[in-house]
Design a protein around this motif. Structure first.
Motif, PDB file in Angstrom:
ATOM      1  N   VAL A  19     -16.816  10.895 175.996  1.00 51.01           N
ATOM      2  CA  VAL A  19     -17.124  11.672 174.589  1.00 51.01           C
ATOM      3  C   VAL A  19     -18.552  11.453 174.387  1.00 51.01           C
ATOM      4  O   VAL A  19     -19.012  12.266 173.789  1.00 51.01           O
ATOM      5  CB  VAL A  19     -16.122  11.073 173.499  1.00 51.01           C
ATOM      6  N   SER A  20     -19.000  10.034 174.452  1.00 51.76           N
ATOM      7  CA  SER A  20     -20.371   9.781 173.949  1.00 51.76           C
ATOM      8  C   SER A  20     -21.533  10.509 174.942  1.00 51.76           C
ATOM      9  O   SER A  20     -22.841  10.504 174.240  1.00 51.76           O
ATOM     10  CB  SER A  20     -20.542   8.478 173.967  1.00 51.76           C
ATOM     11  N   GLY A  21     -20.997  10.865 175.891  1.00 54.98           N
ATOM     12  CA  GLY A  21     -22.087  11.420 176.870  1.00 54.98           C
ATOM     13  C   GLY A  21     -22.636  10.312 177.814  1.00 54.98           C
ATOM     14  O   GLY A  21     -23.483  10.809 178.791  1.00 54.98           O
ATOM     15  N   MET A  22     -22.045   9.324 177.867  1.00 52.69           N
ATOM     16  CA  MET A  22     -22.769   8.356 178.749  1.00 52.69           C
ATOM     17  C   MET A  22     -22.434   8.314 180.217  1.00 52.69           C
ATOM     18  O   MET A  22     -23.086   7.663 180.921  1.00 52.69           O
ATOM     19  CB  MET A  22     -22.516   6.719 178.211  1.00 52.69           C
ATOM     20  N   ALA A  23     -21.473   9.280 180.414  1.00 50.50           N
ATOM     21  CA  ALA A  23     -21.140   9.599 181.763  1.00 50.50           C
ATOM     22  C   ALA A  23     -22.011  10.332 182.378  1.00 50.50           C
ATOM     23  O   ALA A  23     -22.066  10.815 183.765  1.00 50.50           O
ATOM     24  CB  ALA A  23     -19.694  10.140 181.871  1.00 50.50           C
ATOM     25  N   ASN A  24     -23.026  11.104 181.572  1.00 48.83           N
ATOM     26  CA  ASN A  24     -23.988  11.901 182.327  1.00 48.83           C
ATOM     27  C   ASN A  24     -25.226  11.411 182.401  1.00 48.83           C
ATOM     28  O   ASN A  24     -25.942  10.887 181.298  1.00 48.83           O
ATOM     29  CB  ASN A  24     -23.911  13.096 181.424  1.00 48.83           C
ATOM     30  N   PRO A  25     -25.849  10.955 183.805  1.00 50.23           N
ATOM     31  CA  PRO A  25     -27.035  10.378 183.801  1.00 50.23           C
ATOM     32  C   PRO A  25     -28.114  10.968 183.220  1.00 50.23           C
ATOM     33  O   PRO A  25     -28.974  10.273 182.798  1.00 50.23           O
ATOM     34  CB  PRO A  25     -27.123  10.389 185.442  1.00 50.23           C
TER      35      PRO A  25
END
Lengths: 54, 144
Positions: A19-25
């Motif tokens: 959700v936070s976008g931290m999974a996207n490098p």
């Protein structure tokens, strides 16, 4: 019980990352790029993590 | 320094941070353990009796998160913007660094800072600083 709690904690943790976008490098690099166009979103993630935990 | 307002997304960031914080607090309260992802994975590589199942359960929860996320149709599509080679190399470096540093963003940055651990503050400053430095060198000095 602890196994189910572990599973649930892992699931909620993972959803938080997604959700936070931290999974996207690319999103993380945007936060780390002080000299370019900075995306401050991830600072909100870290602060929010800490506030909700303590 | 300029701010990229188009990419700035405070609400997903706050919502995601809340979920991560709740997950870490829940893990600490119910299991009495620190939700440091690198440590949880690391413990599986040197399995000890009675110390495997909760790690596997936590990682299973983490692994099914994208599928659960995708089942909420109204949420924005997931994006992973990086090449496979970069992901493998970065993962390897993160793995090495988190073993030397005894923790990662979750163990030190989220759990450790909330517990006011000086060791975690030092680790967090070190890896955030190294992250800022690495991006500066790669993007602005080498132009990658």
């Amino acid at each position: 019980m602890t196994l189910f709690a572990s599973l649930l904690a892992g699931l909620v943790f993972g959803l938080g990352l997604l959700v936070s976008g931290m999974a996207n490098p690319a999103k993380v690099i945007g936060f780390l790029d002080l000299a370019g166009a900075l995306d401050p979103s991830l600072a909100f993630v870290m602060v929010r993590c800490g506030c909700s935990e303590s | 320094m300029t701010i990229d307002w188009n990419a700035f997304a405070p609400w997903p960031a706050l919502g995601g941070g809340l979920l991560i914080g709740v997950a870490a607090a829940m893990f600490l309260l119910l299991n009495g353990r620190i939700a440091g992802i690198s440590g949880v994975v690391g413990g599986l590589l040197k399995p000890a009796r009675g110390d495997v199942a909760w790690r596997a359960a936590f990682l299973l929860g983490l692994a099914i998160a994208p599928a659960v996320y995708a089942s909420f149709a109204s949420w924005p599509a997931l994006r992973v913007e990086a090449g496979d080679g970069a992901l493998v190399l970065a993962g390897l470096l993160v793995g090495l660094g988190t073993r030397y540093g005894s923790g990662c963003t979750s163990g030190h940055g989220v759990c450790g800072l909330s517990r006011l651990s000086p060791r975690s503050l030092a680790a967090t400053l070190a890896f955030m600083g190294a992250g800022f430095g690495t991006v500066f060198v790669l993007r602005h000095l080498l132009g990658l």
